[in-house]
Enzyme design. Sequence first.
Site, PDB file in Angstrom:
ATOM      1  N   ALA D  71       0.870  -1.179   0.000  1.00  0.00           N
ATOM      2  CA  ALA D  71       0.000   0.000   0.000  1.00  0.00           C
ATOM      3  C   ALA D  71       0.906   1.227   0.000  1.00  0.00           C
ATOM      4  O   ALA D  71       0.983   1.979   0.962  1.00  0.00           O
ATOM      5  CB  ALA D  71      -0.901  -0.012   1.223  1.00  0.00           C
ATOM      6  N   CYS D 131      -5.034   0.953 -10.013  1.00  0.00           N
ATOM      7  CA  CYS D 131      -4.298   0.788  -8.775  1.00  0.00           C
ATOM      8  C   CYS D 131      -5.265   0.696  -7.599  1.00  0.00           C
ATOM      9  O   CYS D 131      -6.059   1.590  -7.378  1.00  0.00           O
ATOM     10  CB  CYS D 131      -3.328   1.930  -8.535  1.00  0.00           C
ATOM     11  SG  CYS D 131      -2.391   1.627  -7.032  1.00  0.00           S
ATOM     12  N   LYS D 166      -3.604  -0.311 -18.545  1.00  0.00           N
ATOM     13  CA  LYS D 166      -3.352  -1.380 -17.583  1.00  0.00           C
ATOM     14  C   LYS D 166      -4.614  -1.692 -16.800  1.00  0.00           C
ATOM     15  O   LYS D 166      -5.178  -0.832 -16.127  1.00  0.00           O
ATOM     16  CB  LYS D 166      -2.231  -0.959 -16.631  1.00  0.00           C
ATOM     17  CG  LYS D 166      -1.820  -2.050 -15.674  1.00  0.00           C
ATOM     18  CD  LYS D 166      -0.540  -1.670 -14.974  1.00  0.00           C
ATOM     19  CE  LYS D 166      -0.104  -2.749 -14.017  1.00  0.00           C
ATOM     20  NZ  LYS D 166       1.187  -2.402 -13.396  1.00  0.00           N
TER      21      LYS D 166
HETATM   22  C1  LIG Z   1       5.533  -2.293  -4.416  1.00  0.00           C
HETATM   23  C2  LIG Z   1       4.677  -2.240  -5.656  1.00  0.00           C
HETATM   24  C3  LIG Z   1       4.361  -1.015  -6.233  1.00  0.00           C
HETATM   25  C4  LIG Z   1       3.562  -0.934  -7.373  1.00  0.00           C
HETATM   26  N1  LIG Z   1       3.279   0.290  -7.937  1.00  0.00           N
HETATM   27  C5  LIG Z   1       2.552   0.344  -9.091  1.00  0.00           C
HETATM   28  C6  LIG Z   1       2.303   1.579  -9.746  1.00  0.00           C
HETATM   29  O1  LIG Z   1       2.744   2.648  -9.276  1.00  0.00           O
HETATM   30  N2  LIG Z   1       1.548   1.598 -10.881  1.00  0.00           N
HETATM   31  C7  LIG Z   1       1.055   0.427 -11.427  1.00  0.00           C
HETATM   32  O2  LIG Z   1       0.383   0.487 -12.470  1.00  0.00           O
HETATM   33  N3  LIG Z   1       1.295  -0.781 -10.847  1.00  0.00           N
HETATM   34  C8  LIG Z   1       2.026  -0.847  -9.697  1.00  0.00           C
HETATM   35  N4  LIG Z   1       2.278  -2.069  -9.111  1.00  0.00           N
HETATM   36  C9  LIG Z   1       1.709  -3.301  -9.718  1.00  0.00           C
HETATM   37  C10 LIG Z   1       2.761  -4.027 -10.563  1.00  0.00           C
HETATM   38  O3  LIG Z   1       3.185  -3.206 -11.618  1.00  0.00           O
HETATM   39  C11 LIG Z   1       2.194  -5.343 -11.139  1.00  0.00           C
HETATM   40  O4  LIG Z   1       1.063  -5.035 -11.909  1.00  0.00           O
HETATM   41  C12 LIG Z   1       1.782  -6.318 -10.036  1.00  0.00           C
HETATM   42  O5  LIG Z   1       2.698  -6.242  -8.966  1.00  0.00           O
HETATM   43  C13 LIG Z   1       1.689  -7.761 -10.514  1.00  0.00           C
HETATM   44  O6  LIG Z   1       2.921  -8.206 -11.000  1.00  0.00           O
HETATM   45  P1  LIG Z   1       3.951  -9.058 -10.080  1.00  0.00           P
HETATM   46  O7  LIG Z   1       3.161 -10.146  -9.415  1.00  0.00           O
HETATM   47  O8  LIG Z   1       5.001  -9.588 -11.016  1.00  0.00           O
HETATM   48  O9  LIG Z   1       4.523  -8.100  -9.066  1.00  0.00           O
HETATM   49  C14 LIG Z   1       3.079  -2.132  -7.957  1.00  0.00           C
HETATM   50  C15 LIG Z   1       3.414  -3.371  -7.389  1.00  0.00           C
HETATM   51  C16 LIG Z   1       4.207  -3.434  -6.252  1.00  0.00           C
HETATM   52  C17 LIG Z   1       4.532  -4.777  -5.656  1.00  0.00           C
END
Ligand SMILES: Cc1cc2nc3c(=O)[nH]c(=O)nc-3n(C[C@H](O)[C@H](O)[C@H](O)COP(=O)(O)O)c2cc1C
Lengths: 261, 261, 304, 304
Positions: D71, D131, D166
């Site tokens: 978060a 988000c 997205k």
């Molecule tokens: C710490 C963190 C910060 C994130 N910040 C953003 C963000 O600013 N904008 C966004 O579109 N997705 C954000 N995400 C989502 C990731 O881009 C991704 O969609 C999501 O984590 C699923 O992929 P993963 O399982 O490989 O992490 C964030 C994810 C994490 C873990």
Amino acid sequence: MQYLEDGQILANQTVGPDTWRLEIRSPRLAGAAQPGQFVMIAVGEATTDPLLRRPLSIHQAADGVLTLLYRIVGKGTRLMSRLVQGQEVSLLGPLGKGFKIHSSAHHCLVGGGVGVAPLLFLASAIKARLPGEKMSILLGGRNSRELLVMEDLRERAPLLLATDDGSLGLHGLVTDLLALEIKEGPATIYTCGPTPMMQGVARLARDHACSCQVSLEAVMACGMGACLGCTVQRPGFAEDEQKYVHVCKDGPVFAAEEIWL
Amino acid sequence: MQYLEDGQILANQTVGPDTWRLEIRSPRLAGAAQPGQFVMIAVGEATTDPLLRRPLSIHQAADGVLTLLYRIVGKGTRLMSRLVQGQEVSLLGPLGKGFKIHSSAHHCLVGGGVGVAPLLFLASAIKARLPGEKMSILLGGRNSRELLVMEDLRERAPLLLATDDGSLGLHGLVTDLLALEIKEGPATIYTCGPTPMMQGVARLARDHACSCQVSLEAVMACGMGACLGCTVQRPGFAEDEQKYVHVCKDGPVFAAEEIWL
Amino acid sequence: MAVDTSVKIGSWQLANPIMTASGTFGYGEEFTPFVDLSSLGAIVVKGISLRPRPGNPPPRVVETASGMLNAIGLQNVGVERFIAEKMPMIRQLGAHVVVNILGDSLEEYRELAARLADVEGIAALEVNISCPNVKKGGVAFGTDPLMAARVAGVVVKESSRPVIVKLSPNVTDIVLIARAVEEAGATALSLINTLMGMAIDSRTGRPKLANIIGGLSGPAIKPVALRMVYQVASAVKIPVIGMGGITNLEDVIEFMMAGATAVQIGTANFINPAVSGELVKGFRDYLLESGRTSASELIGSVRL
Amino acid sequence: MAVDTSVKIGSWQLANPIMTASGTFGYGEEFTPFVDLSSLGAIVVKGISLRPRPGNPPPRVVETASGMLNAIGLQNVGVERFIAEKMPMIRQLGAHVVVNILGDSLEEYRELAARLADVEGIAALEVNISCPNVKKGGVAFGTDPLMAARVAGVVVKESSRPVIVKLSPNVTDIVLIARAVEEAGATALSLINTLMGMAIDSRTGRPKLANIIGGLSGPAIKPVALRMVYQVASAVKIPVIGMGGITNLEDVIEFMMAGATAVQIGTANFINPAVSGELVKGFRDYLLESGRTSASELIGSVRL
Ligand SMILES: Cc1cc2nc3c(=O)[nH]c(=O)nc-3n(C[C@H](O)[C@H](O)[C@H](O)COP(=O)(O)O)c2cc1C
Ligand SMILES: Cc1cc2nc3c(=O)[nH]c(=O)nc-3n(C[C@H](O)[C@H](O)[C@H](O)COP(=O)(O)OP(=O)(O)OC[C@H]3O[C@@H](n4cnc5c(N)ncnc54)[C@H](O)[C@@H]3O)c2cc1C
Ligand SMILES: Cc1cc2nc3c(=O)[nH]c(=O)nc-3n(C[C@H](O)[C@H](O)[C@H](O)COP(=O)(O)OP(=O)(O)OC[C@H]3O[C@@H](n4cnc5c(N)ncnc54)[C@H](O)[C@@H]3O)c2cc1C
Ligand SMILES: Cc1cc2nc3c(=O)[nH]c(=O)nc-3n(C[C@H](O)[C@H](O)[C@H](O)COP(=O)(O)O)c2cc1C
Ligand code: FES
Ligand code: FES
């Protein structure tokens, strides 16, 4: 009766290519085990990945010691190969329906690859319960290195070998060996190995009117009939009610004709 | 420069209640490490649970060997305690900004519980870089068993001890010891331990106009400034832009006044 | 010191909040070597339909990171054989049984409720409007507030017993569905059912489930389940039964703190078939050690 | 033997399908000791808003079974400082950069797109309408087809570059949203963002995140992500960029087999900061060993 028992590891050694033998002190479970039954073993401790137990046939059960023979194919079996003497491991079993053992003119045990696992326990039981009855163990594999635990088996009954590359025994399939054997007279057949091999064995058995028991595999979650996950389809059995069997409860050992018409 | 290095475990022994010392051969990382910096260590192999690396302060770094001092508080540190000599473990580091070391009339290192971890490396560095300068190490804990690695520390500087139950040293708080020390003259203070303790230390420092560096903790995902997860709020700093600092990148060592006004 | 582990779901009082989840505990009998069924708050049996169902072709299950996918396809013996063959055994074991029902039409739900209405020894009905494994039926009802409410309505109308409606997590706003079902007269809500997921074998290029898509369960989904239980429990007045990845006592406590009156143990039964019984004992001990006198003190006690 | 690892997203040709996910790779610079940024298909930077945002109070992250909740609260330096301070460094590192943008009004999205339109060295925009961390903004757009389409529309109108929208996984029917966004003129879709989840500390009775609810990421969500990528890729004509729990080469292959044209690596960067670069090499080797001549052969090749 089934048990949930923390077994103590006595030994864990490699016995072939990517193949290991695990000996576990597990008195209650070993005491109740029958040939052809299996256990669900917990791999990895204090973690939820891997999550599920893994099903493994009982390779041998004697004097309170349970022996497993396993091949490393993925995450769980790789973790198992790291277990060391003295560690504890949680076992669930004995599970499923094993081989039916009746008097016979000739007991033919047919194994392929790591499918020999349950055959050692079976051979020991036949030898003990039906002393003097004729028994042969037929092993097949791609090459000589894939023929496992031959010494242990040879102590129970004469071994007949076949390899695809001819590096040991007959240059051919284990079903070729079987064909020769049952030409000499009726036999009771028990088989465990790759599905195509077992189907070949079942076909021969049917053609020669020999009874044949096959040990099946399926991906399992619970191993005890609760999840209904371990289905095998019974080709030919159109009727809904009979379309599927559950390997963990109805099997893993089936009469060949129950599965393949 | 930061490194991702597979270190080789030289030793992993318990040195106190639920507290262990882990020695790892990790030449590049140990060579670059500064007192107060930390590493992210991968716990559990071939599993996604635990998923993230765990942050641990660098307890000592010398001759290509990195030493960590850790307390078992959960899943990851428990897994760490099972690591044995010869195993490899993946390390990421050195990370963060460490302690600033300047000449001083009196260096006062104040530690609580496992917070002493970074102080050994710091004491060694002060002794090496500023030979002859006065240094004292003040340790506090609930009881004598919570005062860790005293022998190692005593080799670097005189030790002053305090326990809540009086089982060793002063029957009181480490801040009481510090108050006595700085009454005698100005000192440069370095502290790591429970937040309430560090806040007490910082208050004393401010009241006596002593410079004070504190080593903070926060739950971390990446340890390298990428996730923005390791925030610490700066009470008093209303302004949005200055509201938070990130422990892994801005710290873990901060000037006390940067955090607590 | 006395401690009251009981919880209430409508008029029905459970000795403790520990239940087993539908489809993960068979019809109970398989677990008798490991659990005294009568000691559990309740067991929920595998989903029952009007007619027997053969289920999906294999493979039906596959492990994922801290979870598993299943596409059993609601295989079950049908309501008649359930009543004739399973209920006697369940009664005899002294289990408090919740019968999980599913249908592919309002009519089928009504008939099931009616057929079970006067069967002896059933504590409550759980209405599965959310099973993600079968293309028709299940999902359609559970993802639309109106249809969900109508299913709840017909079952409530036919049944003299507490009616628990089991919600699908594969929705944009689970609170919307929960409120609609509450209005329709449901006694309680249970959540979550599985999340729709998929796995592919990168070596063969084939889906790992014959059904292609299956339901994700286990610890992996716990954060999603806990969030939904918290949101729903904060929004409705009727009791909420929480589930989704519960494997240990901490999990049980977290779900109750989030607002669950009771919990169901699912996938964890596969990993440790004795877990449900262990949790009954562990829960009692926890209340004692934490100085609480009743389970109800725990419900919704999360400190914000 | 020659092998073509490139893939196309609209008019934009990527050297390979390996991208890093927004919010998990900072602005790239932190990873330069471990990855040659210019070797990656692209990097997606942390979400940028019109004005700087301080983000949420701590704790902001917590580990869960095979996953993590975050978060962060969309902390970022704001578009002006991003352009002034971050873009020069990114250009200099030779990274192919996708700028992830978020707003809490159509107007803010429009202004962001306009402001970035003539900034040099940006390969594409990724519009975060999903988000789950911030109560207003994000989620509302991403869960309603009409609003999602309108956001896509305004950004497409203002931008000369490829626009990737997205999607949020916290919806009943992601295909509905995907189709609406495709109609609105998006160049491509990326999915999934995090699943909304929650964690409670059973000892303290407090939520483990100050924000109470956070976004679940990591291997735990991979089955859900793969299912959604498969469903969306089967339903739209524009390219789909898959993500959710990707940690190794098998995962990359599975997502592409499911229909992804490219993939994004998120949480895995925290576990192994070198992983994205390793996957670029691994992917090329895989194509060679599997006897394929181009990456495109892999896309949607799952055998049903
Ligand atoms: C710490 C963190 C910060 C994130 N910040 C953003 C963000 O600013 N904008 C966004 O579109 N997705 C954000 N995400 C989502 C990731 O881009 C991704 O969609 C999501 O984590 C699923 O992929 P993963 O399982 O490989 O992490 C964030 C994810 C994490 C873990
Ligand atoms: C009743 C029964 C008895 C068995 N006895 C033995 C035995 O004695 N020795 C032995 O080596 N193996 C035996 N198996 C197979 C064994 O259970 C699997 O090899 C094992 O579970 C793989 O676990 P893993 O984590 O290493 O592989 P995973 O990472 O889970 O999977 C790796 C590969 O193995 C395949 N696989 C996974 N589970 C099974 C399964 N249950 N059956 C077949 N393939 C599977 C997967 O599809 C995948 O391709 C038996 C299986 C059953 C059902
Ligand atoms: C920069 C830094 C340096 C550190 N140095 C040391 C050290 O030298 N020695 C040492 O023993 N510990 C140190 N810690 C704390 C250490 O990182 C945690 O104790 C460890 O990550 C817990 O992992 P676990 O899996 O055992 O516990 P988990 O199962 O992850 O959590 C168990 C309990 O520990 C708490 N916890 C988890 N992560 C952290 C964290 N990062 N900080 C504080 N509490 C946490 C959780 O909230 C939970 O209550 C340091 C932390 C940071 C941020
Ligand atoms: C193998 C399996 C079969 C299931 N069958 C049913 C079912 O028939 N009816 C139903 O309502 N839920 C069914 N479920 C869902 C579970 O009851 C439960 O809602 C879900 O698994 C989440 O809990 P868990 O993570 O503790 O397993 C099944 C789950 C599994 C794993
Ligand atoms: S493995 Fe669960 S029913 Fe067979
Ligand atoms: S831990 Fe990721 S930014 Fe500090």
